[in-house]
Write an enzyme that holds these catalytic residues in place. Structure first.
Site, mmCIF file in Angstrom:
data_model
loop_
_atom_site.group_PDB
_atom_site.id
_atom_site.type_symbol
_atom_site.label_atom_id
_atom_site.label_comp_id
_atom_site.label_asym_id
_atom_site.label_seq_id
_atom_site.Cartn_x
_atom_site.Cartn_y
_atom_site.Cartn_z
ATOM 1 N N ARG A 33 0.879 -1.232 -0.029
ATOM 2 C CA ARG A 33 0.154 0.151 -0.026
ATOM 3 C C ARG A 33 1.030 1.264 -0.042
ATOM 4 O O ARG A 33 0.655 2.161 -0.908
ATOM 5 C CB ARG A 33 -1.033 0.143 1.396
ATOM 6 N N HIS A 79 -8.161 -3.262 -7.184
ATOM 7 C CA HIS A 79 -7.684 -2.738 -5.730
ATOM 8 C C HIS A 79 -9.133 -2.555 -4.887
ATOM 9 O O HIS A 79 -9.532 -1.286 -4.894
ATOM 10 C CB HIS A 79 -7.182 -1.239 -6.282
ATOM 11 N N TYR A 123 -17.708 14.066 -12.293
ATOM 12 C CA TYR A 123 -17.561 15.135 -13.397
ATOM 13 C C TYR A 123 -16.316 15.258 -14.063
ATOM 14 O O TYR A 123 -16.112 15.870 -15.358
ATOM 15 C CB TYR A 123 -17.503 16.464 -12.632
#
Length: 751
Positions: A33, A79, A123
């Site tokens: 990670r 993931h 967006y």
């Protein structure tokens, strides 16, 4: 019936289970990670996001796709750690002010250098940058890296991307793992390529030798690295601190006005720290440390940073610039810790070690790539040689095809010369067919060959292709068998990458002298400190005090004379002392309101109660008496409170419940009187109180009942008659309270 087997219970130490579990968790965070892999310089979330975009075909020359689609696909396939971490990684890879080389081409609001966040993923849109596609993801189809199962074993993902430049240096890295963190600055692509080529030519090159090519970090925000001499040690050890300054230019305006324009900022200043810088400059103006600054405006745009400070006519530009470097984040520090996952474990790497790992990885990738290409060319050559041979005996092959009943018969004849069951026009044709020995692949290619291949030009093209294939095989074998040949191929590749994607350095590297800021000398003068019962403080001129002496003492709780260069010491019931520079306290007229003492230092009236205020000059040449609610007393030399820190522990309390009752200069006073909440009084000589350090608790001043505590303490001069009101009754502390010894029970006053 079989008896049910009992569950096996494993008995073990709880501490051992916790230790193993924590180590497993820590290694999972470190490897999977938080830390980048030294080979491709990417964290797992970055690698998976880029690979998913590659799989979705979101290429640099194709239309943008919604980030929500990319994030959702990455989370569902590779993931499973939440969409925010994936989107955050995607956004950072698209921000040209954070990455030396952005890997994602963002379309929409992807945040700003001033710390504004990106718009929601529904967006924004994104696609791969050309460099990402050509340098980071190229050759994935050539089996150059290992593919491993994803979290639910329904997909395959690359364990590392075949990145052809040291991305760990190019884009840097930052991340916090368990018990360790990484912080690597970005560098210039052209310099990195030159350093890698230098290492490949001479494996014994030192870090100092590599630094002839890599001058230092190259931050996307520019700036000036001012400790060039420290860089060698940083790159050798992999840890250290880089000092960066913003770039300041002087512009002249109308009427002789001057403007300080900040065109480049230190890399650590990006984000909310730009707003903090503007506030710090405003603070310098308000505190009269930079009165020459008339106005400050942030005119930054997409074209770049531009923070403008308007100066008064005739202002000392050099002093103001030095003040900004010294008192704001215009000069900042970047902490380097070149920690990455190398060979499956976290390791702090030097500059040379990073390049070593990268070159080793490039040789591994190149070996696998050319082995794959060689295998394909060998297969192609085999087919081409079969077709060329077939063209020479095409009439016989046609005869075999026409005389056979099944495809199997034809293949057996072509491969092993089996003629059983095939009708031939003549015995000679059968004898020739029995001598055929094509390979399985050649036989398949012959059967799939179209008749147009028999045209003369097509046969010539086939022969030319065969020659090209043989040349490729020779080339690939040479690359695989000779280190120098493979090195040359890798270096040619790097040269092409540098030519296409390289750019000039943005950050300047130099040795600059440390900023020496000469504070303007203040003319020393006597002032009078005033603070009313509401905590509003100010200083006034001594003449103003003399004119209004009676009103001053009636309206204020603390009144004393001090120097304007002195400090004010505020002692609180928590045993703390806060110091405030007299220069920071507003100086004005007697009727001015003043400023709350809370706003001038670290003192907070919401957390602690003020019990004594005095000037440091009055304190440091005397002794202070301390009395706590637990009845502990001591004397402390005032010089112990002459410190640089703004807040210190003035005394040690006996317990968390204990509170400081009295802290006062003990000069000519001869007696101490302690009063408890149960009405017990004790008067004894100050000479009985021992002198201790400020870190000591002190000695017992009075013996009390368990439910009792000291409520008040008084310091009296030898001939002083001090009267207090106790339960509406006046009591003389000198006449009524007999003189006793310290650490006795005292006298109970009955009312």
């Amino acid at each position: 019936m079989k008896e049910k087997s009992e569950d096996q219970i494993i008995r073990t130490e709880y501490s051992e289970v916790m230790q193993k579990s924590y180590i497993d968790y820590a290694m999972s965070v470190i490897i999977s990670r938080a830390l980048p892999d030294v080979r491709d310089g990417l964290k797992p979330v970055q690698r998976r996001t880029l690979y998913d975009m590659y799989e979705l075909g979101i290429q640099y020359d194709k239309p943008f796709r919604k980030c929500a689609r990319i994030v959702g696909d990455t989370m569902g396939k590779y993931h499973p750690h939440g969409d925010s971490s994936i989107y955050d990684a995607l956004v950072v890879m698209a921000q040209d002010f954070k990455k030396g080389q952005p890997l994602v081409d963002g379309h929409g609001n992807f945040g700003s250098i001033e710390g504004d966040g990106a718009a929601a993923m529904r967006y924004t849109e994104a696609r791969l940058q050309k460099i990402t596609q050509e340098v980071y993801l190229k050759d994935l189809d050539k089996d150059v890296v290992d593919f491993v199962p994803n979290f639910d074993e329904t997909e395959k993902e690359p364990s590392v991307l075949p990145v052809r430049v040291p991305n760990l240096l190019l884009n840097g890295a930052d991340g916090i793992a368990v018990g360790m963190a990484t912080s690597i600055p970005p560098h210039n692509l052209c310099e990195i390529v030159d350093a890698v080529k230098a290492y490949m030519k001479n494996n014994d090159i030192t870090v100092k030798g590599l630094m002839k090519y890599i001058k230092g970090p190259d931050f996307p925000t520019g700036g000036i690295v001012v400790n060039q001499d420290d860089l060698l040690s940083i790159y050798e050890k992999g840890v250290g601190k880089i000092k960066i300054r913003g770039k300041v230019e002087v512009e002249k305006g109308r009427n002789g006005k001057q403007y300080l324009v900040i065109t480049e900022i230190p890399y650590p200043m990006i984000g909310a720290n730009i707003g903090k810088f503007l506030n710090d400059v405003a603070g310098l103006v308000e505190s009269k440390k930079a009165p020459e600054i008339v106005d400050i405006s942030n005119q930054s745009s997409k074209e770049g940073t531009r923070i403008v400070l308007e100066l008064k006519k005739g202002a000392d530009v050099e002093r103001i610039t030095n003040l900004l470097y010294k008192k704001t984040r215009l000069e900042d520090t970047f902490g380097v810790n070149m920690l990455a996952v190398a060979d499956g474990r976290p390791e702090t790497l030097s500059l040379k070690q990073v390049i070593e790992h990268h070159v080793d990885f490039q040789f591994e990738v190149a070996t696998r790539k050319y082995q794959n290409l060689l295998r394909k060319e060998m297969e192609r050559r085999e087919v081409q040689e079969g077709l060329i041979k077939a063209c020479d005996v095409i009439d016989l092959i046609i005869e075999i095809l026409r005389g056979s009943k099944t495809q199997k018969q034809v293949k057996e004849c072509l491969i092993m010369g089996v003629t059983d069951g095939i009708r031939f026009k003549s015995k000679s044709s059968e004898r020739m067919a029995a001598q055929l020995c094509f390979t399985e692949r050649q036989a398949t290619a012959i059967l799939e060959m179209r008749l147009q291949k028999l045209i003369g030009l097509e046969v010539e093209a086939l022969l030319k292709d065969h020659e090209a294939t043989v040349a490729k095989i020779t080339k690939y074998e040479d690359i695989l068998n000779h280190y120098d040949s493979m090195s040359e191929v890798i270096m040619e590749d790097l040269t092409q990458i540098k030519k296409e994607y390289g750019h000039k350095r943005k950050t300047a590297i130099e040795n600059a002298e440390a900023i020496v800021l000469e504070e303007p000398k203040v003319e020393e003068m006597d002032v009078v400190f005033l603070m009313d019962r509401f905590g509003y403080a100010k200083t006034i001129d001594t003449s103003a005090y003399e004119r209004n002496k009676e009103a001053v003492h009636n309206e204020n709780k603390y009144v004393f004379q001090c120097k304007n260069t002195d400090k004010i010491c505020v002692f609180t019931d928590l045993g703390m002392m806060h110091s405030i520079k007299v220069m920071d306290i507003p100086y004005g007229r007697f009727r001015d309101k003043g400023t709350p003492i809370d706003n001038l230092g670290n003192y907070s009236s919401q957390k602690e109660q003020m019990i004594y205020v005095d000037a440091l000059e009055n304190i440091k040449n005397n002794k202070l008496l301390f009395v706590s609610a637990a009845g502990m007393v001591k004397l402390v030399d005032g010089s112990e409170f002459d410190v640089v820190k703004r807040t210190i522990a003035a005394t040690k309390l006996s317990s968390e419940e204990d509170r400081l009752i009295l802290a006062e200069v003990c000069q000519e006073q001869e007696y101490v009187v302690l009063q408890t909440k149960n009405g017990v009084f004790l008067r004894f000589l100050t000479s009985e109180v021992p002198e201790k350090k400020k870190a000591a608790v002190g000695v017992r001043g009075i013996r009390m009942a368990e439910d009792d505590a000291v409520e008040h303490a008084y310091l009296l001069a030898s001939r002083m008659d001090y009267t207090i009101t106790y339960h509406d009754k006046e009591i003389s502390l000198t006449a009524k309270i007999k003189l006793a010894k310290r650490d006795t029970k005292g006298t109970k006053i009955r009312v």
